[in-house]
Design an enzyme around this catalytic site. Structure first.
Site, PDB file in Angstrom:
ATOM      1  N   LYS A 141       9.365  -0.068   4.939  1.00 51.89           N
ATOM      2  CA  LYS A 141       9.564  -0.344   3.507  1.00 51.89           C
ATOM      3  C   LYS A 141       9.080  -1.748   3.160  1.00 51.89           C
ATOM      4  O   LYS A 141       8.479  -1.967   2.110  1.00 51.89           O
ATOM      5  CB  LYS A 141      11.054  -0.242   3.157  1.00 51.89           C
ATOM      6  N   THR A 143      20.094  -7.280   0.220  1.00 51.26           N
ATOM      7  CA  THR A 143      20.651  -6.201   1.048  1.00 51.26           C
ATOM      8  C   THR A 143      22.116  -6.052   0.654  1.00 51.26           C
ATOM      9  O   THR A 143      22.659  -6.873  -0.092  1.00 51.26           O
ATOM     10  CB  THR A 143      20.587  -6.510   2.560  1.00 51.26           C
ATOM     11  N   THR A 202      22.279   4.292 -12.601  1.00 58.32           N
ATOM     12  CA  THR A 202      22.578   3.581 -11.362  1.00 58.32           C
ATOM     13  C   THR A 202      22.500   4.535 -10.179  1.00 58.32           C
ATOM     14  O   THR A 202      22.058   5.683 -10.320  1.00 58.32           O
ATOM     15  CB  THR A 202      23.928   2.830 -11.483  1.00 58.32           C
ATOM     16  N   ARG A 245      15.376  -4.170   7.080  1.00 56.37           N
ATOM     17  CA  ARG A 245      15.815  -3.486   8.305  1.00 56.37           C
ATOM     18  C   ARG A 245      14.841  -2.361   8.675  1.00 56.37           C
ATOM     19  O   ARG A 245      14.448  -2.237   9.822  1.00 56.37           O
ATOM     20  CB  ARG A 245      17.225  -2.925   8.075  1.00 56.37           C
ATOM     21  N   LYS A 248      18.297   6.107  -9.861  1.00 58.92           N
ATOM     22  CA  LYS A 248      17.260   5.245 -10.462  1.00 58.92           C
ATOM     23  C   LYS A 248      15.835   5.745 -10.212  1.00 58.92           C
ATOM     24  O   LYS A 248      14.979   5.603 -11.076  1.00 58.92           O
ATOM     25  CB  LYS A 248      17.378   3.817  -9.907  1.00 58.92           C
ATOM     26  N   ALA A 267      14.457  -4.558   0.947  1.00 59.70           N
ATOM     27  CA  ALA A 267      13.394  -3.909   0.169  1.00 59.70           C
ATOM     28  C   ALA A 267      13.891  -2.553  -0.329  1.00 59.70           C
ATOM     29  O   ALA A 267      13.143  -1.580  -0.393  1.00 59.70           O
ATOM     30  CB  ALA A 267      12.139  -3.754   1.016  1.00 59.70           C
ATOM     31  N   SER A 312      29.821  -2.053 -16.052  1.00 62.25           N
ATOM     32  CA  SER A 312      28.988  -2.015 -17.258  1.00 62.25           C
ATOM     33  C   SER A 312      29.756  -1.633 -18.520  1.00 62.25           C
ATOM     34  O   SER A 312      29.517  -2.244 -19.579  1.00 62.25           O
ATOM     35  CB  SER A 312      27.798  -1.090 -17.046  1.00 62.25           C
ATOM     36  N   MET A 355      28.829  -7.180   1.310  1.00 61.63           N
ATOM     37  CA  MET A 355      29.520  -6.559   0.166  1.00 61.63           C
ATOM     38  C   MET A 355      30.906  -6.078   0.601  1.00 61.63           C
ATOM     39  O   MET A 355      31.087  -5.674   1.756  1.00 61.63           O
ATOM     40  CB  MET A 355      28.687  -5.353  -0.310  1.00 61.63           C
TER      41      MET A 355
HETATM   42  P1  ATR Z   1      20.134  -1.149  -3.927  1.00 60.38           P
HETATM   43  O1  ATR Z   1      19.691  -0.191  -4.985  1.00 60.38           O
HETATM   44  O2  ATR Z   1      21.428  -1.839  -4.231  1.00 60.38           O
HETATM   45  O3  ATR Z   1      19.063  -2.099  -3.536  1.00 60.38           O
HETATM   46  P2  ATR Z   1      19.509   0.362  -1.556  1.00 60.38           P
HETATM   47  O4  ATR Z   1      18.248   0.822  -2.179  1.00 60.38           O
HETATM   48  O5  ATR Z   1      20.332   1.352  -0.790  1.00 60.38           O
HETATM   49  O6  ATR Z   1      20.499  -0.253  -2.640  1.00 60.38           O
HETATM   50  O7  ATR Z   1      19.149  -0.884  -0.605  1.00 60.38           O
HETATM   51  C1  ATR Z   1      20.039  -1.470   0.287  1.00 60.38           C
HETATM   52  C2  ATR Z   1      19.314  -2.556   1.065  1.00 60.38           C
HETATM   53  O8  ATR Z   1      20.225  -3.122   2.031  1.00 60.38           O
HETATM   54  C3  ATR Z   1      18.128  -2.038   1.888  1.00 60.38           C
HETATM   55  O9  ATR Z   1      17.158  -3.053   1.982  1.00 60.38           O
HETATM   56  C4  ATR Z   1      18.778  -1.766   3.242  1.00 60.38           C
HETATM   57  O10 ATR Z   1      17.878  -1.729   4.319  1.00 60.38           O
HETATM   58  P3  ATR Z   1      17.104  -0.338   4.695  1.00 60.38           P
HETATM   59  O11 ATR Z   1      15.996  -0.204   3.696  1.00 60.38           O
HETATM   60  O12 ATR Z   1      16.633  -0.538   6.060  1.00 60.38           O
HETATM   61  O13 ATR Z   1      18.154   0.747   4.563  1.00 60.38           O
HETATM   62  C5  ATR Z   1      19.673  -2.976   3.345  1.00 60.38           C
HETATM   63  N1  ATR Z   1      20.766  -2.844   4.305  1.00 60.38           N
HETATM   64  C6  ATR Z   1      21.853  -2.048   4.207  1.00 60.38           C
HETATM   65  N2  ATR Z   1      22.658  -2.209   5.298  1.00 60.38           N
HETATM   66  C7  ATR Z   1      22.042  -3.129   6.094  1.00 60.38           C
HETATM   67  C8  ATR Z   1      22.358  -3.737   7.356  1.00 60.38           C
HETATM   68  N3  ATR Z   1      23.477  -3.414   8.010  1.00 60.38           N
HETATM   69  N4  ATR Z   1      21.500  -4.658   7.855  1.00 60.38           N
HETATM   70  C9  ATR Z   1      20.381  -4.987   7.185  1.00 60.38           C
HETATM   71  N5  ATR Z   1      20.022  -4.464   5.996  1.00 60.38           N
HETATM   72  C10 ATR Z   1      20.827  -3.540   5.462  1.00 60.38           C
END
Ligand code: ATR
Length: 289
Positions: free
Chosen positions: A159, A199, A67, A155, A71, A132, A22, A203
């Site tokens: 949620k 998700t 961030t 997952r 948030k 989500a 940013s 990344m």
């Molecule tokens: P952001 O603000 O970037 O959205 P976050 O709120 O931590 O970050 O959300 C990460 C998302 O990636 C969530 O939907 C998470 O699933 P959970 O709510 O069950 O934690 C998902 N996520 C992270 N690792 C995952 C994995 N290995 N398989 C499936 N979903 C995953």
């Protein structure tokens, strides 16, 4: 950039925040429009957030991005929160309006603009959203308003179900939430026009991962991945190979940044300049990885 006694200060609060793109993106935009603004990154921990917000207000900081992981916690420290951010329950942009801090959320509108700028319309379309979490929630609130049908898989099933319930009640639209599993992704993909990965799967540094088997992708699908590091995720690459339309994470990053920029400056954001600045910074990072 010349700093004067009148320079307006904007910035980002987060933890970690050192690798945020940013500052690069917004300072390039301020420079392009010759605005007497500067943008800095501040590492703020959750336990120091209240004090940091009060301090920022006392110092007359003009605008902020918020961030991870702040948030959601920041909402309770603001003077006012706009209706979209209130529904989402998270703020990523703050404007100092005559000494009062007003919160907004530009993630969902950023995602929608990224799709629109790439000639993808959501109106009367069926969308499958994976995730989500914070970003997924913001995107779901925005897209559910326009889409014909929204399927949310997460997952943590609770949620997904809770989000679908809130959206269904609020908008009276067909929104369903379920468990994110290979079987359900495959089945739901068969009946949608747009797939969005919100998700963190894929990344950096786990860039070889994707939740979607390449065999399930097809040319009449539009695929947006909100991940921008790597620049092209495995999912985006598989989608491109399958002939699908691809909207990359960098598009959403820039569009949500542009929304924040316009809230602070009341000027039209120089999108191309912002995008080029971010791409340049990311290419440096990729070179270093
Ligand atoms: P952001 O603000 O970037 O959205 P976050 O709120 O931590 O970050 O959300 C990460 C998302 O990636 C969530 O939907 C998470 O699933 P959970 O709510 O069950 O934690 C998902 N996520 C992270 N690792 C995952 C994995 N290995 N398989 C499936 N979903 C995953």
């Amino acid at each position: 950039m010349e700093i004067s006694g009148k320079t307006r200060v904007c910035g980002i609060f987060g933890d970690p925040v050192e690798h945020s793109l940013s500052p690069t993106m917004h300072n390039a935009a301020f420079k392009e429009l010759d605005l007497d603004f500067v943008y800095l990154a501040f590492r703020v921990k959750k336990e120091g957030l209240n004090a940091a917000i009060s301090g920022a207000k006392k110092l007359g900081i003009h605008g902020l991005n918020i961030t991870m992981p702040l948030k959601q916690p920041v909402v309770k420290y603001l003077d006012k929160v706009n209706s979209t951010a209130k529904s989402i329950g998270a703020v990523n942009t703050i404007l100092n309006l005559h000494g009062k801090f007003v919160g907004y959320n530009s993630d969902g509108i950023g995602a929608l603009k990224a799709l629109r700028e790439n000639n993808v319309s959501i109106r009367r379309k069926s969308v499958l959203l994976l995730g989500a979490g914070g970003a997924g929630r913001a995107i779901a609130f925005q897209l559910a308003q326009e889409a014909k049908r929204l399927v949310i898989l997460n997952r943590s099933i609770d949620k997904a179900k809770a989000l679908a319930k809130v959206l269904h009640k609020k908008l009276n639209k067909k929104v369903t939430g379920n468990l994110l599993s290979p079987t359900l992704i495959k089945r739901k993909l068969e009946n949608v026009d747009v797939l969005i990965n919100a998700t963190s799967v894929g990344m950096y540094p786990k860039a070889k991962r994707s939740l979607v088997d390449p065999d399930w992708l097809r040319p009449d699908l539009c695929v947006m991945d909100i991940i921008y590091n790597p620049l092209e995720t495995k999912l985006a690459n598989d989608a491109r190979s399958a002939g699908a339309k691809v909207v990359s994470g960098i598009e959403m990053l820039v569009q949500q940044g542009a929304v924040s920029f316009e809230i602070w400056t009341k000027q039209k954001a120089p999108i191309q300049t912002m995008k080029q600045a971010v791409l340049k910074e990311l290419s440096k990072l990729e070179g270093a990885c």
